[in-house]
Scaffold this active site. Structure first.
Site, PDB file in Angstrom:
ATOM      1  N   TRP A 199      80.709 -52.081  82.523  1.00 27.77           N
ATOM      2  CA  TRP A 199      81.816 -51.229  82.086  1.00 27.77           C
ATOM      3  C   TRP A 199      83.082 -52.096  81.997  1.00 27.77           C
ATOM      4  O   TRP A 199      83.335 -52.918  82.879  1.00 27.77           O
ATOM      5  CB  TRP A 199      82.027 -50.067  83.088  1.00 27.77           C
ATOM      6  CG  TRP A 199      83.279 -49.312  82.767  1.00 27.77           C
ATOM      7  CD1 TRP A 199      83.455 -48.413  81.756  1.00 27.77           C
ATOM      8  CD2 TRP A 199      84.540 -49.430  83.427  1.00 27.77           C
ATOM      9  NE1 TRP A 199      84.757 -47.971  81.741  1.00 27.77           N
ATOM     10  CE2 TRP A 199      85.443 -48.580  82.766  1.00 27.77           C
ATOM     11  CE3 TRP A 199      84.998 -50.195  84.510  1.00 27.77           C
ATOM     12  CZ2 TRP A 199      86.770 -48.446  83.155  1.00 27.77           C
ATOM     13  CZ3 TRP A 199      86.331 -50.069  84.898  1.00 27.77           C
ATOM     14  CH2 TRP A 199      87.194 -49.197  84.223  1.00 27.77           C
ATOM     15  N   ASP A 367      90.566 -36.292  76.955  1.00 30.08           N
ATOM     16  CA  ASP A 367      89.949 -35.467  77.995  1.00 30.08           C
ATOM     17  C   ASP A 367      90.981 -34.599  78.741  1.00 30.08           C
ATOM     18  O   ASP A 367      92.081 -35.069  79.033  1.00 30.08           O
ATOM     19  CB  ASP A 367      89.287 -36.450  78.985  1.00 30.08           C
ATOM     20  CG  ASP A 367      88.352 -35.764  79.934  1.00 30.08           C
ATOM     21  OD1 ASP A 367      88.249 -34.534  79.899  1.00 30.08           O
ATOM     22  OD2 ASP A 367      87.712 -36.499  80.721  1.00 30.08           O
ATOM     23  N   ASP A 478      82.398 -38.517  73.189  1.00 32.52           N
ATOM     24  CA  ASP A 478      82.212 -39.393  74.343  1.00 32.52           C
ATOM     25  C   ASP A 478      80.895 -39.092  75.048  1.00 32.52           C
ATOM     26  O   ASP A 478      80.296 -38.013  74.873  1.00 32.52           O
ATOM     27  CB  ASP A 478      83.395 -39.183  75.309  1.00 32.52           C
ATOM     28  CG  ASP A 478      83.739 -40.439  76.098  1.00 32.52           C
ATOM     29  OD1 ASP A 478      82.879 -41.320  76.214  1.00 32.52           O
ATOM     30  OD2 ASP A 478      84.872 -40.513  76.602  1.00 32.52           O
ATOM     31  N   MET A 479      80.450 -40.018  75.886  1.00 28.42           N
ATOM     32  CA  MET A 479      79.203 -39.872  76.655  1.00 28.42           C
ATOM     33  C   MET A 479      79.391 -40.750  77.880  1.00 28.42           C
ATOM     34  O   MET A 479      79.289 -41.959  77.797  1.00 28.42           O
ATOM     35  CB  MET A 479      78.075 -40.389  75.763  1.00 28.42           C
ATOM     36  CG  MET A 479      76.670 -40.125  76.197  1.00 28.42           C
ATOM     37  SD  MET A 479      76.077 -41.298  77.404  1.00 28.42           S
ATOM     38  CE  MET A 479      74.343 -41.012  77.360  1.00 28.42           C
ATOM     39  N   ASP A 548      86.815 -49.604  77.423  1.00 26.97           N
ATOM     40  CA  ASP A 548      87.948 -49.013  78.139  1.00 26.97           C
ATOM     41  C   ASP A 548      88.936 -50.082  78.581  1.00 26.97           C
ATOM     42  O   ASP A 548      90.026 -49.770  79.045  1.00 26.97           O
ATOM     43  CB  ASP A 548      87.456 -48.235  79.367  1.00 26.97           C
ATOM     44  CG  ASP A 548      86.984 -46.837  78.985  1.00 26.97           C
ATOM     45  OD1 ASP A 548      87.330 -46.372  77.881  1.00 26.97           O
ATOM     46  OD2 ASP A 548      86.266 -46.213  79.781  1.00 26.97           O
TER      47      ASP A 548
HETATM   48  C1  GLA Z   1      85.839 -42.494  78.744  1.00 23.00           C
HETATM   49  C2  GLA Z   1      86.483 -43.055  77.497  1.00 23.00           C
HETATM   50  C3  GLA Z   1      87.986 -43.057  77.659  1.00 23.00           C
HETATM   51  C4  GLA Z   1      88.478 -41.660  77.928  1.00 23.00           C
HETATM   52  C5  GLA Z   1      87.771 -41.101  79.155  1.00 23.00           C
HETATM   53  C6  GLA Z   1      88.104 -39.648  79.357  1.00 23.00           C
HETATM   54  O1  GLA Z   1      85.973 -43.350  79.815  1.00 23.00           O
HETATM   55  O2  GLA Z   1      86.003 -44.327  77.221  1.00 23.00           O
HETATM   56  O3  GLA Z   1      88.598 -43.566  76.512  1.00 23.00           O
HETATM   57  O4  GLA Z   1      88.228 -40.847  76.812  1.00 23.00           O
HETATM   58  O5  GLA Z   1      86.361 -41.217  79.044  1.00 23.00           O
HETATM   59  O6  GLA Z   1      87.464 -39.107  80.445  1.00 23.00           O
END
Ligand code: GLA
Length: 736
Positions: A199, A367, A478-479, A548
């Site tokens: 990650w 989110d 998203d997932m 991220d």
């Molecule tokens: C993931 C995505 C982020 C954001 C969060 C929200 O980590 O990669 O960009 O959207 O979820 O919970």
């Protein structure tokens, strides 16, 4: 581009613009052997390469040595259990519990164009732009047909391969392994390239020697994953960015995969790719077929860069779809790093007001807008707007954003369910879990069992209802967790091994519905950053959130690994605030802009709170994006230097297809004492054209602002040391 079958030699030859791929049929048993893959050849008398005269051979005349034959012959696609002790591509179990399977050529057809793969992403092309060879093989004892499909393209050197299995018998059969492609060839001291990570550290380039035995990457996580990537390449040790042999495989699939190279006792290698056999078992009824996903195979004699540019062209021309395929994307501002869960209508509008004044074109609400989601412990599955937070409702918010001249986008995580949700309280059996066992949580959530039609229809309808309720022009899908506790209340015991693949097919079905019902929507896939950045997802969304980690320095290596395969037009990249939220580093705002320019470009910060100086530079960055994005999206990408290797600087270039201009991005990651200017060679230009440094004002140190294309490539320019760390510059070269 051509596909031929030489009846006399029993040789298939597939010619792409620069490569040839040959398959031979040998022996009375019609074994299908891999003959040659490499530079394009005129000659098609190549079956001698199959080493059929070398002992031990001749299974028909000398059955005594059948095992030895099967264990060394370069099989085009393998069975298993009958004497080939290398890892095989197909494995079965009959109702009696037996496992052997052996394939022989039966027939073939060659046709213009390429048929779609039912329910699955795949490269496509018109009758003029591609051709397909289908070879049918059979195990006559099992009455199992295996149809190998190969498509070639007029404009790239890729070969798209897939496999379909048909049960022609009268009893069910269990497929315990169906890989999609295999290439057997001699090892020539090859080195293997893989993309590994974690990650926030996705797709870091790894190079290791190919050695005896098996070396593999794979995922058993239910998605292509942060950790390993459905890609392998193998190259000569002397192959560089610009020259030398390289072979590659990339999987057009978003779930579990295995990618492996095995070197055997005779120094041959078998490279293979397909759905990971762990936890896979597919029950195939009489008359039914199973379609395995597609693998893109590639060979280039023009080094790693040649491979990269072929992948980019293939994906831009033959995989990515939709109205944004060849279009500039709106510059977005996403509120995730700006507010996390702490926002309301007024806060979002405050951001939108500032952003629109600076030239930003779309607000994306991330989110936290639904159920009672104030943190990540709740409400996934309850896709109803939280009107306490979004006072006045979603429609009102979107209208206000639209009034500012901006588009509006929204975040969903449709594949998930929180234990604390109305959906879970009503349907606890809708989560993937093993009955009687407390499910393992990840980010405090479970995965919805989308193999059940009622579940995927319910979630899809909730998502669609939100999209119909307001003028929403973008979705971030998203997932955020990987699969575990593999159990489905919807599948019988002898089909539980189908869960993982059925789950991936369900996601494809939902995204297919979404893109058909909302054809104007810009879809961006995401998975905890870039855990599902794969060609399967690119078939549905023209862009994917890359990581991220938005730190400009970390991004250099994440984006270099990603761009080794995927076009820059697909890489979600944003300018974020500093100190960076993931690594705590502070880099100049300008450098963050240059690095995000290599992707879709956008912002991920609270524009009302950043320093005035940074805010003031946004209109300039917006103009930079508009000036260069066509070139970045459509051009040829060249890696020039990689800071992960040299530890000091990074450099890459995009050259227009017609060689009329090029944009070089140079990032000095660390400053150094007492050093000379750095020589940078700039490849890919027309050797006989003169190029002018269009942005010469940014380069006061250059003694000269006009250079020959050949001089730029072979002699290079000298970049002066820049004062400080994390400093960047663009060099825009325009042909005179
Ligand atoms: C993931 C995505 C982020 C954001 C969060 C929200 O980590 O990669 O960009 O959207 O979820 O919970």
């Amino acid at each position: 581009m051509n596909i031929t079958y030489n009846e006399k030699n029993r040789l298939f030859k597939l010619d792409t613009p620069g490569t040839s791929y040959c398959i031979g049929v040998v022996d009375e048993e019609n074994f299908l052997g891999h003959v040659y893959y490499g530079r394009r050849l005129l000659d098609d008398q190549l079956t001698y390469l199959l080493r059929t005269q070398e002992a031990p051979f001749v299974p028909t005349e000398n059955n005594r040595d059948r095992c030895s034959f099967l264990d060394s012959f370069p099989m085009e696609y393998t069975g298993s259990g009958l004497g080939d002790y290398r890892e095989g591509t197909l494995a079965v179990r009959t109702t009696e519990g037996h496992t052997g399977v052996s394939l022989s050529y039966v027939s073939h057809r060659i046709y213009d164009g390429k048929e779609a793969l039912a329910g699955m992403p795949a490269a496509f092309g018109s009758k003029e732009s591609c051709k397909t060879l289908e070879i049918t093989c059979e195990d006559s004892i099992l009455h199992l047909q295996v149809i190998l499909s190969y498509s070639i393209f007029a404009d790239t050197d890729a070969i798209a391969r897939s496999v379909r299995i048909v049960n022609g018998g009268s009893e069910e059969i269990f497929l315990t392994k169906v890989l999609s492609a295999c290439i057997d060839m001699d090892n020539e001291d090859y080195e293997m390239i893989t993309l590994n990570g974690s990650w926030a550290r996705e797709r870091v380039i790894q190079v290791s020697p190919v050695r005896k035995g098996k070396q593999s990457v794979g995922s058993v996580r239910g998605e292509s994953s942060h950790q390993e990537h459905p890609f392998i390449a193998w190259k000569s040790p002397t192959t560089t960015e610009e020259t030398g042999d390289i072979y590659a495989m990339n999987f057009v699939y978003s779930g579990n995969f295995l990618a492996q190279i095995e070197e055997n006792q005779f120094g041959s290698i078998r490279a293979m790719m397909g759905i990971h056999p762990e936890n896979f078992c597919w029950k195939l009824m009489p008359g039914e077929s199973f379609q395995a996903p597609e693998v893109i195979c590639l060979y280039s004699a023009e080094g790693i860069g040649g491979m990269t540019r072929n992948f980019h062209d293939l994906y831009r021309n033959h995989l990515i779809r939709g109205i944004y395929k060849d279009k500039k994307r709106p510059i977005l501002i996403n509120n995730w790093e700006a507010t996390y869960f702490n926002f309301n209508t007024e806060k979002l509008l405050e951001i939108a007001r500032q952003a629109s004044g600076l030239g930003i074109e779309m607000l994306v609400m991330d989110d936290g807008w639904f159920g009672h989601r104030e943190d990540d412990n709740t409400s996934l599955g309850d896709w109803q707007v939280n009107e306490t937070k979004l006072e006045g409702g979603l429609k009102h918010l979107v209208e206000e954003v639209n009034k500012l001249g901006m588009k509006f986008g929204i975040w969903f995580e449709p594949e998930m369910i929180s234990p604390d949700s109305d959906l879970y309280r009503q349907h606890p059996d809708w989560a993937i879990q093993i009955p009687g066992r407390v499910g393992s949580l990840s980010r405090n959530q479970y995965v919805l069992d989308l193999t059940r039609k009622e579940v995927r229809d319910h979630v899809y309808d909730m998502v669609a209802a939100v999209l119909h309720s307001a003028n929403i022009e973008y979705v971030k899908w998203d997932m955020n967790r990987q699969l575990s506790d593999l159990g489905s209340y919807g599948l019988p015991a002898d089909r539980q091994g189908e869960l993982l693949h059925r789950q991936v097919l369900a996601v494809y079905e939902m995204q297919d519905r979404l893109t058909k019902e909302f054809p104007n929507l810009l879809l961006e896939n995401c998975s905890g950053g870039g855990a599902r950045f794969d060609p399967g997802m690119l078939y549905y969304s023209p862009q994917i959130w890359c990581s991220d980690d938005t730190d400009a320095v970390e991004r250099l290596s994440i984006q270099a690994g990603t761009a080794m395969i995927y076009p820059l037009s697909t890489m979600g990249a944003h300018v974020s605030d500093c100190p960076n939220h993931t690594v705590g580093r502070t880099t100049p705002f300008e450098t963050r802009g240059y690095v995000a320019l290599a992707g879709t470009f956008g912002y991920e910060l609270d524009v009302t709170k950043i320093p005035q100086e940074d805010r003031d530079s946004i209109p300039g960055q917006v103009a930079m994006y508009h000036k260069y994005n066509d070139l970045v999206r459509e051009g040829d990408y060249y890696r020039i230097a990689h800071y992960a290797e040299n530890h000091f600087f990074d450099c890459y270039e995009v050259v227009a297809k017609d060689k009329s201009e090029a944009l070089v991005t140079y990032i000095q990651v660390l400053g150094r004492a007492n050093c000379h200017s750095r020589r940078i060679r700039i490849p890919g230009l027309a050797p006989d054209k003169i190029y002018v440094v269009e942005n010469a004002a940014d380069w006061p140190e250059l003694k000269q602002t006009e250079y020959g294309g050949d001089a730029l490539h072979y002699a290079g320019i000298q970049v002066p040391p820049l004062a400080g760390d994390f400093r960047g510059r663009l060099l825009h070269l325009v042909a005179r």
